[in-house]
Design an enzyme around this catalytic site. Structure first.
Site, short mmCIF file in Angstrom:
data_model
loop_
_atom_site.label_atom_id
_atom_site.label_comp_id
_atom_site.label_asym_id
_atom_site.label_seq_id
_atom_site.Cartn_x
_atom_site.Cartn_y
_atom_site.Cartn_z
N ASP A 13 0.84 -1.08 -0.12
CA ASP A 13 0.09 -0.04 0.13
C ASP A 13 0.85 1.47 0.07
OD1 ASP A 13 -2.32 -1.68 0.14
OD2 ASP A 13 -2.59 -1.36 2.39
N GLY A 44 -2.15 6.00 -18.02
CA GLY A 44 -3.04 7.31 -18.77
C GLY A 44 -4.32 7.00 -18.49
N ARG A 86 -15.35 13.92 -27.63
CA ARG A 86 -14.08 14.53 -28.42
C ARG A 86 -13.60 13.53 -29.06
NH1 ARG A 86 -11.87 17.03 -24.03
NH2 ARG A 86 -10.15 15.52 -24.09
O1 F6P Z 1 -2.34 -4.14 3.37
C1 F6P Z 1 -2.14 -4.64 2.34
C2 F6P Z 1 -3.46 -5.12 1.77
O2 F6P Z 1 -3.11 -5.78 0.63
C3 F6P Z 1 -4.39 -3.95 1.66
O3 F6P Z 1 -4.29 -3.22 0.26
C4 F6P Z 1 -5.77 -4.94 1.35
O4 F6P Z 1 -6.77 -4.19 1.97
C5 F6P Z 1 -5.54 -5.86 2.35
O5 F6P Z 1 -4.04 -6.21 2.49
C6 F6P Z 1 -6.12 -7.18 2.10
O6 F6P Z 1 -5.95 -7.96 3.37
P1 F6P Z 1 -6.16 -9.73 3.24
O7 F6P Z 1 -5.25 -10.31 2.48
O8 F6P Z 1 -6.03 -9.98 4.86
O9 F6P Z 1 -7.60 -9.98 2.73
#
Ligand code: F6P
Length: 319
Positions: A128, A186, A212
Site C-alpha cells: 500500500d 494514462g 471529443r
Molecule cells: O495492506 C495490504 C493489503 O493488501 C491491502 O491493500 C488490502 O486491503 C489488504 O491487505 C487485504 O488483506 P487480506 O489479504 O487480509 O484480505
C-alpha cells in the site's frame, strides 16, 4: 548480540524473501545466529522456528510471497500476549527481533519492545505504501508493475469494444496504488480515499472526452475509496460508454519481485543488522531520497504518510 529472530507479519509483499535473505546473510557474516519464526507473531507464540544459515536462504530472492509465511494476529493487541511472545524469545536466547510488515506489525513490535525489553528493528513491507517515514515500502514497486500490466491489458480490450472499465485496486486506507497506476497507464481518473469524488463532475468530464473522440475510458478506484460496483452505478449512464468492472484483488500481492524491490530489500536487510550492531532499537529502516535511514517507530506510527495530491491533477491533465 549473539542471536536474533526474524518474522514477516501482516499482508505479504513481494520482496519479503529478499529481506529474509539479506538479514540472514548479513547477520551470519557478523557471527550472529538467526532464528526464523513462521507465521509472524503466531510462530513466536507457538515457538515454531528454524535456525537459518547462509544456505537456507539461497534461491529465495526471486520468489514471491514469504517463505516464512505470515499472519495477522489480533491477540497481539493484548499486553499479556506480547509478554508471552517476549518471554518465549528470551527463553530461546533471542535478544532482538526483526519485523518485516506494515503499521499493525510495527505497532506490535514497538509495544512488545517497550514493555518487555526486547530489541526490535522494523522493515516496512506493504504494497500500500502507506507507512510514514519512508519513501517506499518493500513490495510497492512490484505491485504497481502488476497493476499497470493488468490495466494496460484492459485498455486494449476497452478500445476494441469502445468501453469504459472501472478497475478496483488494493489500498484500504491509501490511494497510492490507484493514483500511481492511473498515472502510469494514462487512465482517465483515479478515485482515492484521500480525495472525495464528485461523480457528477467526473461523469461530465468523461462524457465530454467521449464526445471529443476517445474510444475507451479507464477509471481506477482504490478499494478504500469505493467499490467498483458503486463507481459503475454512478457513472455508467452518464458517460456514453458501456461499462465493465474488474477487481484486481490479491493478484497485486504476488509475483517475483522487481529489480527495485530486490535492491531495496537487500539494502534494508543489511541496514537492519548495522542498526542492531550500533545498539539501536525501536527504529524502522527507511528509504529517504535514495539513502538508508533509521526512523523511530514511534514517529512512524504518529505521522500520516503524505500522498502528493497534485498528481491527481497531473493524471487528469495527461489523460
Ligand atoms: O495492506 C495490504 C493489503 O493488501 C491491502 O491493500 C488490502 O486491503 C489488504 O491487505 C487485504 O488483506 P487480506 O489479504 O487480509 O484480505
Amino acid at each position: 548480540i549473539k542471536r536474533i529472530g526474524i518474522i514477516t507479519s501482516g499482508g505479504d509483499a513481494p520482496g519479503m524473501n529478499a529481506v529474509i535473505r539479506s538479514v540472514t546473510r548479513t547477520a551470519v557474516s557478523e557471527g550472529i545466529e538467526v532464528f526464523a519464526f513462521f507465521r509472524g507473531y503466531a510462530g513466536i507464540l507457538d515457538k515454531e522456528y528454524k535456525k537459518f544459515n547462509f544456505s537456507d536462504v539461497g534461491g529465495i530472492m526471486e520468489k514471491g510471497g514469504t517463505i516464512l509465511r505470515t499472519a495477522r494476529v489480533p491477540e497481539f493487541k493484548l499486553p499479556e500476549i506480547r509478554k508471552k511472545a517476549a518471554d518465549n524469545l528470551k527463553e530461546l536466547g533471542v535478544e532482538a527481533l526483526i519485523v518485516i510488515g506494515g503499521e499493525g506489525s510495527l505497532t506490535g513490535a514497538k509495544l512488545m519492545s517497550e514493555e518487555n525489553d526486547i530489541k526490535v528493528i522494523g522493515i516496512p513491507g506493504s504494497i500500500d505504501n502507506d507507512i510514514s517515514g519512508t519513501d517506499m515500502c518493500i513490495g510497492v514497486d512490484t505491485c504497481l508493475n502488476t497493476s499497470v500490466d493488468s490495466i494496460q491489458k484492459l485498455k486494449d480490450t476497452a478500445s476494441s469494444h469502445e468501453r469504459a472499465f472501472i478497475v478496483e485496486v488494493m489500498g484500504r486506507g491509501s490511494g497510492y496504488i490507484a493514483l500511481m497506476s492511473a498515472l502510469a497507464t494514462g487512465a482517465e481518473a483515479a478515485i482515492i480515499p484521500e480525495n472525495p469524488v464528485d461523480y457528477k463532475a467526473l461523469g461530465e468530464r468523461l462524457w465530454e472526452e467521449r464526445k471529443r473522440g476517445k474510444i475507451n475510458s479507464i477509471v481506477v478506484v482504490a478499494e478504500g475509496a469505493a467499490s467498483a460496483y458503486t463507481v459503475a452505478r454512478h457513472l455508467e449512464n452518464r458517460i456514453g460508454f458501456e461499462t465493465r468492472i474488474t477487481i484486481l484483488g490479491h493478484i497485486q500481492r504476488g509475483g517475483s519481485p522487481s529489480a527495485f524491490d530486490r535492491i531495496l530489500a537487500s539494502r534494508m536487510g543489511y541496514e537492519a543488522i548495522q542498526a542492531l550492531l550500533e545498539g539501536e532499537s525501536n527504529v524502522m529502516i527507511a528509504l529517504n531520497r535514495s539513502s538508508m535511514e533509521r526512523v523511530a517507530i514511534d514517529k512512524v506510527l504518529t505521522e500520516k504518510k503524505d500522498l502528493d495530491l497534485d498528481l491527481i491533477k497531473l493524471t487528469n491533465t495527461l489523460s
